[in-house]
Enzyme design. Structure first.
Site, PDB file in Angstrom:
ATOM      1  N   ALA A  64      -0.661 -21.154  53.890  1.00 29.15           N
ATOM      2  CA  ALA A  64      -1.931 -20.993  52.970  1.00 29.15           C
ATOM      3  C   ALA A  64      -1.548 -20.313  51.617  1.00 29.15           C
ATOM      4  CB  ALA A  64      -2.591 -19.715  53.899  1.00 29.15           C
ATOM      5  N   GLY A 109       0.820 -21.912  57.332  1.00 26.75           N
ATOM      6  CA  GLY A 109      -0.623 -22.494  57.559  1.00 26.75           C
ATOM      7  C   GLY A 109      -0.067 -24.147  57.745  1.00 26.75           C
ATOM      8  N   GLU A 112       1.191 -24.721  61.034  1.00 25.74           N
ATOM      9  CA  GLU A 112      -0.004 -24.656  61.826  1.00 25.74           C
ATOM     10  C   GLU A 112      -0.901 -26.000  61.721  1.00 25.74           C
ATOM     11  OE1 GLU A 112      -0.567 -20.759  60.090  1.00 25.74           O
ATOM     12  OE2 GLU A 112      -1.048 -19.987  62.111  1.00 25.74           O
ATOM     13  N   GLU A 132       5.171 -15.874  58.288  1.00 25.84           N
ATOM     14  CA  GLU A 132       3.992 -14.784  57.815  1.00 25.84           C
ATOM     15  C   GLU A 132       4.626 -13.261  57.903  1.00 25.84           C
ATOM     16  OE1 GLU A 132       3.611 -17.798  59.504  1.00 25.84           O
ATOM     17  OE2 GLU A 132       1.476 -18.599  59.065  1.00 25.84           O
TER      18      GLU A 132
END
Ligand code: CO8
Length: 258
Positions: A64, A109, A112, A132
């Protein structure tokens, strides 16, 4: 038209390329919004498989967008997480199969997103990781849920608690990816696999995807009953009738998705 997504049709296979190379295809809310729109309008009667990749030879998705997240408060962080999780759930529950062609970094992300896809193949230079906790957050696009399901709880916890990325050979060893291929061949190999899927009876493929996904969350008796109903519905399709007729008559039949 999208600013950060490239969309193409290769016959019955759709190809979606996330394109923000200046930030290694990091996902900001604009890109997530575009993906949401693309998935909402995806027509599984036109495309029988979707391949998702990232622009360039270095990164699938490097996570992200950290610059967008840096100043979020708790409520905004939760909302951003909800946006990503909802887009990735649409990937996971898309009617047809989705293949991640992981062409480099799949971090945070990005890992993910790959996990939300049905099948992952990657280039030999790919790196997977959930870094993260090194940024003071946790995987917030459903990584804590899907990584453990993909590779088991112990390995998922190690990857998430240490934040340490792994190389493609390790990703293959732990079952995070189905195959590792040379970077130059990645897209062709992903499209080949997608074409093999697209040549099968599409309603049957869709039903199988639904059974596997739904069965995972049900107890065994319910999952078996769910599969049994889906199996029965296959016999109401033209593809089943023509597919079995063609087999018995030693002919070839191109499935129509009816
Ligand atoms: N966000 C924003 N920008 C990024 C990101 C990112 N995730 N990744 C790379 N970039 C940018 C860099 O800032 C740099 O920009 P600039 O040229 O303007 O300085 C450009 O991309 C190129 O990157 P590098 O110069 O760093 O390239 P390197 O080859 O040196 O390194 C790496 C490549 C190792 C991939 C490195 O860029 C890196 O570590 N990136 C961050 C990886 C990361 O930590 N990802 C996880 C982010 S957190 C996350 O994904 C959470 C998901 C759940 C969200 C829940 C919401 C609440």
């Amino acid at each position: 038209m999208y600013t950060h997504l490239k969309t193409e049709s290769r016959g019955q296979v759709a190809l979606l390329t996330i394109s923000a190379p200046q930030s290694l295809n990091a996902l900001n809310s604009t890109i997530l919004g575009e993906m949401n729109d693309y998935l909402d309008h995806f027509d599984a009667s036109l495309h029988r498989c979707l391949v998702i990749t990232g622009e360039g030879a270095k990164s699938f998705v490097a996570g992200a967008d950290i610059s967008e997240m840096a100043t979020l408060d708790a409520a905004a962080g939760e909302a951003f997480g909800r946006l990503g999780a909802s887009v990735f759930r649409k990937v996971e529950t898309l009617a047809c199969p989705v293949i991640a062609a992981v062409n480099g970094y799949a971090l945070g992300g990005g890992c993910e997103l790959a996990l939300a896809c049905d099948i992952r193949i990657c280039s030999d230079n790919a790196r997977f990781g959930q870094p993260e906790v090194g940024l003071g957050i946790i995987p917030g696009f459903s990584g804590t849920v899907r990584l453990a399901r993909a590779v088991g709880m112990g390995m998922a916890k190690q990857l998430i608690f240490t934040g340490k990325p792994i190389r493609s050979d390790e990703a293959l060893r732990i079952g995070l990816v189905n195959a590792v291929v040379p970077q130059a061949e990645l897209l062709d190999r992903a499209l080949e696999l997608a074409a093999q899927i697209a040549a099968q009876a599409p309603l049957a493929v869709q039903a199988a995807k639904k059974c596997i996904n739904s069965g995972w969350d049900l107890d065994a008796d319910e999952a078996i009953a769910f599969e049994n109903r889906a199996f029965g519905r296959c016999f109401a399709t033209e593809d089943q009738k023509q597919g079995m007729r063609a087999f018995l008559e030693k002919q070839k039949y191109e499935f129509q998705g009816k």
